[in-house]
Design an enzyme around this catalytic site. Structure first.
Site, PDB file in Angstrom:
ATOM      1  N   THR A 147       0.951  -1.008   0.289  1.00  0.00           N
ATOM      2  CA  THR A 147       0.334  -0.200   0.093  1.00  0.00           C
ATOM      3  C   THR A 147       0.514   1.134   0.062  1.00  0.00           C
ATOM      4  O   THR A 147       0.011   2.527   0.335  1.00  0.00           O
ATOM      5  CB  THR A 147      -0.901   0.457   1.138  1.00  0.00           C
ATOM      6  OG1 THR A 147       0.020   0.184   2.826  1.00  0.00           O
ATOM      7  CG2 THR A 147      -2.122  -1.313   1.302  1.00  0.00           C
TER       8      THR A 147
ATOM      9  N   PHE B 247      -4.822  -3.725   3.913  1.00  0.00           N
ATOM     10  CA  PHE B 247      -4.100  -3.950   3.294  1.00  0.00           C
ATOM     11  C   PHE B 247      -2.777  -4.124   4.062  1.00  0.00           C
ATOM     12  O   PHE B 247      -2.043  -5.524   3.871  1.00  0.00           O
ATOM     13  CB  PHE B 247      -3.886  -3.693   1.814  1.00  0.00           C
ATOM     14  CG  PHE B 247      -5.845  -3.599   1.217  1.00  0.00           C
ATOM     15  CD1 PHE B 247      -5.987  -5.089   1.213  1.00  0.00           C
ATOM     16  CD2 PHE B 247      -6.471  -3.101   1.552  1.00  0.00           C
ATOM     17  CE1 PHE B 247      -7.284  -5.598   0.744  1.00  0.00           C
ATOM     18  CE2 PHE B 247      -7.925  -2.524   0.729  1.00  0.00           C
ATOM     19  CZ  PHE B 247      -8.015  -4.153   0.452  1.00  0.00           C
TER      20      PHE B 247
ATOM     21  N   ALA C 275       4.609   4.731  10.206  1.00  0.00           N
ATOM     22  CA  ALA C 275       2.788   4.562   9.831  1.00  0.00           C
ATOM     23  C   ALA C 275       2.286   5.592  11.111  1.00  0.00           C
ATOM     24  O   ALA C 275       2.605   5.002  12.290  1.00  0.00           O
ATOM     25  CB  ALA C 275       2.313   3.078   9.503  1.00  0.00           C
TER      26      ALA C 275
ATOM     27  N   THR D 249      15.512  -0.016   3.265  1.00  0.00           N
ATOM     28  CA  THR D 249      16.900   0.233   2.548  1.00  0.00           C
ATOM     29  C   THR D 249      18.099  -0.146   3.516  1.00  0.00           C
ATOM     30  O   THR D 249      19.001  -0.377   3.395  1.00  0.00           O
ATOM     31  CB  THR D 249      17.386   1.586   2.706  1.00  0.00           C
ATOM     32  OG1 THR D 249      16.883   2.391   4.186  1.00  0.00           O
ATOM     33  CG2 THR D 249      15.598   2.297   1.693  1.00  0.00           C
ATOM     34  N   LEU D 250      17.138  -1.236   5.048  1.00  0.00           N
ATOM     35  CA  LEU D 250      18.403  -1.769   6.134  1.00  0.00           C
ATOM     36  C   LEU D 250      18.237  -2.920   6.130  1.00  0.00           C
ATOM     37  O   LEU D 250      19.384  -4.015   5.961  1.00  0.00           O
ATOM     38  CB  LEU D 250      18.457  -0.860   7.299  1.00  0.00           C
ATOM     39  CG  LEU D 250      18.789   0.445   6.867  1.00  0.00           C
ATOM     40  CD1 LEU D 250      18.573   1.774   8.163  1.00  0.00           C
ATOM     41  CD2 LEU D 250      20.387   1.072   6.346  1.00  0.00           C
TER      42      LEU D 250
ATOM     43  N   ILE E 110      15.239  -5.988   7.120  1.00  0.00           N
ATOM     44  CA  ILE E 110      13.522  -7.000   7.017  1.00  0.00           C
ATOM     45  C   ILE E 110      12.774  -6.718   8.363  1.00  0.00           C
ATOM     46  O   ILE E 110      13.671  -8.042   8.913  1.00  0.00           O
ATOM     47  CB  ILE E 110      12.700  -7.891   6.410  1.00  0.00           C
ATOM     48  CG1 ILE E 110      14.226  -8.215   5.760  1.00  0.00           C
ATOM     49  CG2 ILE E 110      11.662  -8.028   5.839  1.00  0.00           C
ATOM     50  CD1 ILE E 110      13.707  -9.040   4.204  1.00  0.00           C
ATOM     51  N   VAL E 111      11.790  -6.379   9.446  1.00  0.00           N
ATOM     52  CA  VAL E 111      10.982  -6.606   9.961  1.00  0.00           C
ATOM     53  C   VAL E 111      10.428  -8.068  10.188  1.00  0.00           C
ATOM     54  O   VAL E 111      10.026  -8.000   9.319  1.00  0.00           O
ATOM     55  CB  VAL E 111       9.933  -6.138  10.264  1.00  0.00           C
ATOM     56  CG1 VAL E 111       9.497  -5.832  11.829  1.00  0.00           C
ATOM     57  CG2 VAL E 111      11.179  -4.139  10.385  1.00  0.00           C
TER      58      VAL E 111
ATOM     59  N   TYR F 249      -4.293  16.746   6.142  1.00  0.00           N
ATOM     60  CA  TYR F 249      -4.008  15.930   4.927  1.00  0.00           C
ATOM     61  C   TYR F 249      -5.070  16.367   3.371  1.00  0.00           C
ATOM     62  O   TYR F 249      -6.060  16.767   3.884  1.00  0.00           O
ATOM     63  CB  TYR F 249      -4.864  14.850   5.111  1.00  0.00           C
ATOM     64  CG  TYR F 249      -4.555  13.435   4.461  1.00  0.00           C
ATOM     65  CD1 TYR F 249      -3.324  12.103   4.918  1.00  0.00           C
ATOM     66  CD2 TYR F 249      -5.462  13.090   2.981  1.00  0.00           C
ATOM     67  CE1 TYR F 249      -3.698  11.121   4.155  1.00  0.00           C
ATOM     68  CE2 TYR F 249      -5.398  11.749   2.508  1.00  0.00           C
ATOM     69  CZ  TYR F 249      -4.558  11.162   2.938  1.00  0.00           C
ATOM     70  OH  TYR F 249      -4.520   9.979   1.818  1.00  0.00           O
TER      71      TYR F 249
HETATM   72  C1  LIG Z   1      -5.783   3.716   0.721  1.00  0.00           C
HETATM   73  C2  LIG Z   1      -4.120   4.576   1.833  1.00  0.00           C
HETATM   74  C3  LIG Z   1      -4.404   4.511   2.790  1.00  0.00           C
HETATM   75  C4  LIG Z   1      -3.947   5.203   3.691  1.00  0.00           C
HETATM   76  N1  LIG Z   1      -3.935   5.680   4.634  1.00  0.00           N
HETATM   77  C5  LIG Z   1      -2.339   5.529   5.765  1.00  0.00           C
HETATM   78  C6  LIG Z   1      -2.987   5.769   6.965  1.00  0.00           C
HETATM   79  O1  LIG Z   1      -4.140   6.300   7.499  1.00  0.00           O
HETATM   80  N2  LIG Z   1      -1.593   5.529   8.021  1.00  0.00           N
HETATM   81  C7  LIG Z   1       0.249   5.988   7.146  1.00  0.00           C
HETATM   82  O2  LIG Z   1       0.671   5.720   7.648  1.00  0.00           O
HETATM   83  N3  LIG Z   1      -0.520   4.575   5.805  1.00  0.00           N
HETATM   84  C8  LIG Z   1      -1.311   5.068   5.123  1.00  0.00           C
HETATM   85  N4  LIG Z   1      -1.448   4.399   4.240  1.00  0.00           N
HETATM   86  C9  LIG Z   1       0.074   4.318   3.201  1.00  0.00           C
HETATM   87  C10 LIG Z   1       1.110   2.802   3.666  1.00  0.00           C
HETATM   88  O3  LIG Z   1      -0.232   2.608   3.732  1.00  0.00           O
HETATM   89  C11 LIG Z   1       1.324   2.735   4.302  1.00  0.00           C
HETATM   90  O4  LIG Z   1       2.588   3.367   4.278  1.00  0.00           O
HETATM   91  C12 LIG Z   1       1.766   1.488   5.412  1.00  0.00           C
HETATM   92  O5  LIG Z   1       2.309   1.280   5.998  1.00  0.00           O
HETATM   93  C13 LIG Z   1       2.696   0.779   4.286  1.00  0.00           C
HETATM   94  O6  LIG Z   1       2.475  -0.765   4.238  1.00  0.00           O
HETATM   95  P1  LIG Z   1       2.316  -2.058   3.698  1.00  0.00           P
HETATM   96  O7  LIG Z   1       2.931  -3.470   4.207  1.00  0.00           O
HETATM   97  O8  LIG Z   1       1.441  -1.689   2.726  1.00  0.00           O
HETATM   98  O9  LIG Z   1       4.058  -2.032   2.728  1.00  0.00           O
HETATM   99  P2  LIG Z   1       4.834  -2.012   1.224  1.00  0.00           P
HETATM  100  O10 LIG Z   1       3.128  -0.853   1.179  1.00  0.00           O
HETATM  101  O11 LIG Z   1       4.450  -2.908   1.131  1.00  0.00           O
HETATM  102  O12 LIG Z   1       5.793  -1.512   1.960  1.00  0.00           O
HETATM  103  C14 LIG Z   1       6.215   0.224   1.694  1.00  0.00           C
HETATM  104  C15 LIG Z   1       7.982   0.337   2.677  1.00  0.00           C
HETATM  105  O13 LIG Z   1       8.010  -0.553   3.133  1.00  0.00           O
HETATM  106  C16 LIG Z   1       8.932  -1.621   2.922  1.00  0.00           C
HETATM  107  N5  LIG Z   1       8.400  -2.738   4.340  1.00  0.00           N
HETATM  108  C17 LIG Z   1       7.140  -3.744   4.018  1.00  0.00           C
HETATM  109  N6  LIG Z   1       7.481  -4.699   4.887  1.00  0.00           N
HETATM  110  C18 LIG Z   1       8.534  -4.681   5.446  1.00  0.00           C
HETATM  111  C19 LIG Z   1       8.909  -5.453   6.209  1.00  0.00           C
HETATM  112  N7  LIG Z   1       8.410  -6.624   6.228  1.00  0.00           N
HETATM  113  N8  LIG Z   1      10.502  -5.172   6.613  1.00  0.00           N
HETATM  114  C20 LIG Z   1      10.865  -3.903   6.169  1.00  0.00           C
HETATM  115  N9  LIG Z   1      11.274  -2.835   4.715  1.00  0.00           N
HETATM  116  C21 LIG Z   1       9.556  -2.589   5.202  1.00  0.00           C
HETATM  117  C22 LIG Z   1       9.050  -1.918   1.851  1.00  0.00           C
HETATM  118  O14 LIG Z   1      10.047  -2.806   1.029  1.00  0.00           O
HETATM  119  C23 LIG Z   1       8.918  -0.326   1.125  1.00  0.00           C
HETATM  120  O15 LIG Z   1       9.492   0.331   1.286  1.00  0.00           O
HETATM  121  C24 LIG Z   1      -2.048   4.619   3.693  1.00  0.00           C
HETATM  122  C25 LIG Z   1      -2.132   4.284   1.604  1.00  0.00           C
HETATM  123  C26 LIG Z   1      -2.900   3.962   1.188  1.00  0.00           C
HETATM  124  C27 LIG Z   1      -3.182   3.696   0.167  1.00  0.00           C
END
Ligand SMILES: Cc1cc2nc3c(=O)[nH]c(=O)nc-3n(C[C@H](O)[C@H](O)[C@H](O)COP(=O)(O)OP(=O)(O)OC[C@H]3O[C@@H](n4cnc5c(N)ncnc54)[C@H](O)[C@@H]3O)c2cc1C
Lengths: 694, 587
Positions: B164, B232, B243, B295-296, B298-299, B503
């Protein structure tokens, strides 16, 4: 209705004879007095104003609300607290002080007063002027901008009339009346002071150096009106009325305070509107001339403004108000300014960054240059320029020829000339001579001469000079058009070699630009472009020949180069005398020349000039102008030919003999200079003793 | 704890849209009657007709039903770059038994997040570079093995959580020559334990928000971390992006919730040896991990704080005559530290948008602005419908707590001319933020591109920033020749002691604009410049990724960038985590 036979060739042409077409429209200009001559002023001034644009994000406030806001503002509160701690005075006491400052400063704008004022003004304007022309497209632009942006109006300043004029124009076009920054000296004019305050003028002390409270109140007062854009804010970048009709070097304080609002992101952009106001004849012409010579200025009074002597019965020609192309502050700053530098301090504390200060000064200069671009050149300016070079008189026929020639040159250099196309040149010129009959006469031989000074019982040299200065002030309106080409023709004209390399020429140009940078306006950092542009004009239209990166002197010295150079000769001559005087200052111990206050130096230099004029060693009375001499002095300072020091708050200056000698020689290379008599001056007795050793 | 299959399957494309937001079965369509309708049955809005939405979109963005553009049907294998194969890596991986795939749809799905740019590419273009392989570790040790192999055979790794990301963080650097492996954590979805004495939960990093909360709820707990993407996004993703959840006022942001974290790096595992509420042990290594954006390392596992489920949950809203009044009220609420679980202030444009989402016939959506109350507010109280704005509220706690807090908040609001506006208005406000990503897909079909961006800013500059940024966008659109005025709106979406999170949504109709995405990006760039000039930050929670790199150096300074680079050089000298996010990846 004309009869059929008299009717035009083509039936769709309504008025065939140009003389029958009214003068209401002229190019992009419209005469806003025209309607006023045929319909009721009362109805006009009391009409409902429609569609007055207001700023999208404005919260409506009264002048009293604005003052309240200022007193409560963080900026003022912060300073109050600080001063209270420093001085031990109570906050309440200091707040009263702030309130007093505010009352002295604040405008009390209200539509009632503005209507009255408009009613009153239109009567005067109709009396004094034939036309007040305004470019309508500019008005339209301002109208649109006012809805979306805070707007700063920055007009040129040549006359008291400027204060009234923009408000009048805005009233006419149903635009919101501006808040106008005015200098304090105005306030004492009883009726006018009051009227202006109620029409939107706010008053600012000329100097308030380190009065922190004043600074805070002033800054907040200006800024809140821009942030909330209650109305456009108007101020004169030159700071004061130009007595010479040339643009003064702009002051930066007001603009800094104003656009800090942008730097600190209270707003996302500000639009600056340069406005050029051109007069065919300036109300204060005579007053100015004496001021320039150092006759003390009478304290401004309502009476002074309309001093008898038939001001109201004179013909003052027309006024042109040109609303210039808006400058977007945000575009201007793009890539140069990082506003996030203000993120680490509360916005009411920090000042401007170094880059921002630089930009403000650059921008002020740009505004003045933009004003210059749209000054409307009156035929009289050209007549004055020709007369200045023919001080002993010139025949009308010759004058017409010369003026027509000069007009072509000015036009080629981009000047807009107010010249009725359907009139023969001679009529235009005769018309002009009539308006300015106080300065020139046409004698029975059809020779145009300067009128002799008529004031009785006083220094005739000064009176003659005053006349010259008045005439010069009209020629001055043309100078910005020619200054860059002249800085090239001066070295060409003075060159004794066969060729002058472009590198050398540029070096000389640079020197002259620096030297003249107080009398004329140049954009810092733009020297090379200016030079190349001017050279291009000279080679394309003025017969200057360049071969192998060098000017061919013989073919290049011609009427153009001579005329342009001569226009600027008086300035260089004045500076040269000033230099000579500085070099002759007695030195104190160790060959160190004595430092003197700047005012004293100019005054003394003026005495030397007077002496030289009387001796007929030089021939330009306008070099008696203290303004000219003072500008020279400042320029010498800027190029390190003098150094400054502060003593008891006053500025003292002393020559830097090595540099100054070089500068003096360089000036002398460009103009004809007399052999200097050794003169010594006694200020107390106001005498100049010329030592016989010539 | 019991195992449970993740809600989102391995083959994500079977449940989720491949070129848009969310579940395949849920989307906005224009039905036969020419009305907008939301399909599916997952959401409260599902199967509802929204009679006002079309008019709203026509009015604000100048869409017309005749001008429709259809996305490309699919990106076929032919359009997908063939994978780079690191044979040694693959053969060694096979031996570990960790599942992997080089199927082009699997790879494509993990090549992007959800920025406008990425989704537009899916709809209209193709990616220059996508992952060459997807691997699905199922536990911490699997990840350790994968990282070791990658180091040994010089392959590049990109962690993938929920996909996401809205910062371009997941995009592959086009210049990367090594094999790129997307490490999909979605099978690492176990809750390892719950500790009800210390109120903590330890889970694997691939668990997604909805699963975590649902399963904690079964035990009577919650983390309370609810980013709008919680359906998601994953635990690991939250940590990696720093986040922020909607209810942070009660539960805190991810950095406040995090008690312990396991982080696999090329140098080994980075973690603390204790699970304590606070520690003074030099600079906090958690903060090297939080926001590291892949960049560093994996959690793999994280321990978060949990809370008993609240007894009572209540929506509310306050109507203010102007946005400024609303901001002053939120500031006061923050000052008195009495913010409910969520308090958000929507500007007038967003308030109207919320109204456009009112379904046809449904009593639960009835709103105060109907009938008498509308008259009351607009006529009697002098509220201008074109100016008023709404704060939406969400209270959580015991009944008494909620009642007391409600009273206090409404009292404060009344000092700022705020009137209670009912629960429905509040609820609709929150619904908007959940469905907005779906609405964007509908907008795409009518030549509208839309995106959101956010920032954090000190209180004293909130009002100026909101106004200036929206204004700047309007001006930039004009200058860029955009034909219709853009739709811009903002909300103050979080409050803090010293400032707020703002926002923005920005949409414009690109008919007549030749390069809509690039134009969009240029305009958003100007908006970001404006934000920084207005005292705002590079990002409050979306992170830097690739799209905001440009502003990072100014934000943290040369020394800051240098320190991060040094860290990177130590932890990941071979740039195994080479996704080039932040400025760390630029080795
Ligand atoms: C509709 C929408 C609403 C959103 N609302 C919010 C919100 O309310 N608050 C908010 O903070 N963000 C929000 N976001 C942004 C996004 O959801 C966040 O950034 C979220 O934390 C990303 O999590 P993900 O699991 O989808 O990570 P991904 O999108 O899969 O990855 C994001 C980054 O984190 C890295 N990453 C993922 N998993 C790991 C891991 N296990 N270890 C190390 N690195 C990792 C990836 O390499 C990438 O660089 C929103 C996005 C969308 C599309």
């Amino acid at each position: 209705m004309d009869s059929i036979s008299e009717q035009s060739r083509n039936s769709w042409i309504r008025k065939d004879n140009p003389k029958h077409v009214s003068e209401r429209h002229k190019d992009m200009y419209e005469d806003i007095l025209d309607d006023r001559r045929s319909s009721s002023d009362l109805r006009w001034s009391t009409r409902t104003r429609e569609d007055v644009p207001t700023y999208r994000y404005n919260t409506p406030r009264t002048p009293v609300d604005i003052k309240k806001h200022v007193l409560k503002s963080k900026r003022v509160q912060y300073v109050l607290e600080k001063l209270s701690q420093e001085s031990g005075k109570s906050i309440a006491e200091l707040t009263t002080e702030a309130a007093v400052i505010l009352d002295e400063m604040g405008h009390n704008i209200n539509m009632g007063a503005i209507r009255g004022f408009a009613f009153f003004l239109v009567k005067i304007f109709k009396q004094l002027y034939n036309h007040i022309y305004v470019n309508e497209d500019g008005i339209q632009k301002v109208r649109n901008l006012l809805k979306d942006y805070p707007v700063l109006l920055m007009p040129s300043h040549r006359s008291y009339m400027d204060f009234l004029l923009i408000s009048f124009v805005f009233f006419h076009y149903d635009l919101p009346p501006p808040a106008i920054a005015a200098a304090m000296d105005f306030m004492s004019m009883n009726f006018f002071g009051w009227l202006l305050r109620n029409s939107g003028a706010f008053y600012i002390r000329r100097t308030f150096g380190d009065n922190e409270l004043y600074w805070a109140v002033f800054t907040e007062y200006v800024q809140t009106q821009i942030s909330n854009s209650d109305r456009p804010v108007e101020f004169f970048p030159e700071g004061t009325r130009s007595r010479t009709a040339k643009s003064y070097c702009p002051k930066f304080g007001m603009l800094s305070a104003a656009i800090e609002v942008y730097f600190k992101a209270n707003v996302s952009d500000i639009k600056i509107i340069p406005i050029s106001i051109s007069y065919s004849r300036i109300l204060e012409e005579q007053l100015y001339a004496y001021e320039l010579l150092g006759v003390p200025k009478p304290k401004e009074s309502t009476y002074g403004l309309f001093q008898a002597r038939g001001v109201l019965f004179n013909d003052y020609g027309s006024i042109h108000v040109h609303i210039g192309e808006p400058i977007s502050v945000s575009n201007y700053c793009e890539g140069v300014i990082d506003r996030s530098c203000h993120n680490l301090l509360p916005r009411f504390i920090g000042g401007l960054s170094f880059d921002e200060q630089n930009l403000v000064s650059q921008m002020s200069i740009q505004v003045v240059l933009n004003q210059q671009r749209h000054f409307v050149i009156n035929p009289w300016s050209m007549i004055a320029a020709v007369l200045m070079q023919n001080k002993d008189g010139i025949s009308v026929k010759q004058l017409v020829k010369e003026v027509e020639w000069l007009k072509r040159q000015a036009s080629n250099l981009g000047a807009y000339i107010d010249w009725p196309g359907h009139e023969p040149a001679e009529t235009v010129i005769q018309e002009s001579l009539k308006i300015h009959k106080n300065l020139v006469t046409v004698n029975s031989m059809d020779i145009v001469e300067m009128r002799q000074a008529e004031r009785k019982g006083s220094d005739s040299l000064m009176d003659t000079a005053a006349h010259h200065l008045m005439l010069a002030s009209y020629r001055n309106q043309l100078m910005h058009v020619f200054v860059r080409v002249a800085l090239i023709t001066l070295p060409i004209n003075a060159c004794t070699q066969d060729t002058l390399s472009l590198d050398d020429l540029f070096e000389k140009y640079t020197f002259l630009e620096k030297l003249l940078s107080r009398d004329f306006i140049f954009l810092p950092g733009n020297t090379r472009q200016d030079f190349e542009q001017a050279l291009l004009v000279l080679t394309h239209t003025c017969g200057v020949a360049v071969q192998d990166k060098a000017v061919q002197i013989k073919t290049s010295t011609n009427k153009y180069t001579v005329f342009f150079s001569h226009m600027f000769e008086p300035f260089l001559l004045g500076y040269w005398v000033l230099c000579q005087h500085l070099l002759s200052l007695p030195s104190i111990a160790h060959d160190k020349p004595m430092a003197k206050p700047a005012k004293m130096i100019t005054k003394e230099a003026q005495m030397v000039v007077a002496r030289l004029l009387r001796e007929q060693l030089i021939k330009h009375p306008e070099t008696l102008s203290l303004d000219l001499l003072n500008n020279g002095l400042m320029a010498l300072c800027n190029i390190n030919a003098l150094h400054k020091e502060k003593r008891d708050g006053a500025v003292y200056m002393a020559p830097n003999t090595v540099v100054l000698t070089k500068v003096t020689e360089s000036i002398a290379q460009h103009i004809e200079v007399p052999t200097m008599p050794m003169a010594s001056i006694n200020v107390d007795t106001k005498t100049v003793v010329v030592n016989a050793k010539l | 704890m019991e195992q449970e299959a993740p809600t989102i399957p391995k083959r994500r494309q079977e449940l989720l849209k491949w070129n848009g937001w969310g579940y395949k079965d849920s989307k906005f369509i224009v039905n036969k009657a020419g009305q907008v309708e939301f399909t599916g049955e997952r959401y409260r809005l599902s199967k509802q007709v929204l009679p006002h939405l079309k008019d709203f979109m026509m009015k604000t963005c100048g869409i017309s039903l005749e001008h429709k553009i259809t996305a490309q049907p699919e990106i076929t294998a032919a359009d997908i770059p063939p994978p780079i194969k690191n044979k040694e890596f693959i053969s060694n991986l096979r031996r570990t038994g960790i599942s992997y795939s080089d199927d082009c749809q699997d790879r494509l799905f993990r090549a992007h997040g959800h920025t406008l740019h990425e989704v537009f590419v899916l709809r209209e273009g193709k990616f220059e570079r996508i992952p060459d392989l997807v691997v699905w570790p199922t536990c911490h040790n699997d990840v350790v093995k994968i990282v070791e192999l990658a180091c040994q055979y010089n392959a590049m790794l990109i962690p993938f959580g929920g996909g996401t990301s809205v910062s371009g963080a997941l995009e592959c650097p086009t210049a990367e020559q090594r094999m790129i492996i997307s490490v999909d954590t979605s099978l690492m979805n176990k809750i390892l334990w719950i500790d009800d004495q210390n109120l903590t939960v330890c889970a694997e990093s691939g668990i997604i928000g909805q699963d975590l909360e649902r399963r904690l709820a079964e035990k009577g707990y919650c983390t309370g971390h609810e980013p709008d993407s919680m359906e998601f996004s994953s635990l690991g993703g939250w940590v990696a992006t720093r986040a922020s959840g909607m209810k942070k006022n009660i539960y805190g942001n991810i950095e406040d919730l995090l008690v312990h974290v396991k982080f696999v790096t090329p140098k080994g595992v980075l973690e603390k040896n204790c699970q304590v509420p606070r520690i003074s042990a030099g600079p906090d290594i958690h903060h090297l991990i939080l926001g590291s954006e892949g960049t560093l390392g994996i959690v793999t596992e994280a321990t978060l704080k949990i809370r008993p489920l609240p007894q009572c949950k209540k929506y509310g809203s306050v109507v203010f005559p102007t946005f400024e009044d609303g901001v002053h009220c939120l500031r006061e609420v923050a000052k008195q530290r009495c913010a409910p679980a969520s308090i958000r202030l929507m500007d007038n444009e967003q308030f109207q948008f919320g109204h456009a989402l009112k379904p046809e016939s449904s009593s639960i959506f009835a709103s105060f602005l109907d009938g008498i109350k509308k008259l009351y507010i607009t006529k009697l109280k002098g509220f201008d419908p074109e100016k008023l704005c709404v704060a939406t509220l969400l209270f959580e706690g015991t009944k008494e707590e909620v009642a007391a807090l409600e009273k206090r908040v409404y009292e404060i609001a009344s000092k700022f001319r705020g009137l209670p506006g009912g629960a429905d208005n509040g609820e609709r406000g929150y619904m908007l933020t959940f469905v907005i990503a779906y609405i964007r897909d509908l907008a795409f079909e009518y030549y509208i591109v839309a995106e959101s961006f956010e920032t954090s800013v000190p209180w004293d500059r909130v009002i100026d920033l909101c106004r200036n940024v929206k204004h700047r966008i309007h001006q930039e659109c004009k200058e860029k020749g955009v034909q219709w005025p853009p739709y811009t709106t903002c909300r103050v979406t979080q409050t803090y002691d010293a400032g707020a999170c703002v926002y923005f949504y920005f949409a414009y109709n690109y008919r007549g604009v030749s390069n809509p995405v690039q134009t969009y990006e240029e305009i958003e760039g100007k908006a970001r410049d404006e934000i920084l000039s207005n005292g705002g930050s590079i990002s409050h929670h979306h992170g830097v990724g690739k799209v905001r790199k440009k502003w990072l150096r100014n934000t943290i300074g040369d020394v800051g960038v240098g320190a991060l680079k040094a860290l990177k050089a130590y932890i990941d000298p071979k740039n195994i985590f080479g996704n080039r996010n932040l400025l760390i990846g630029n080795l």
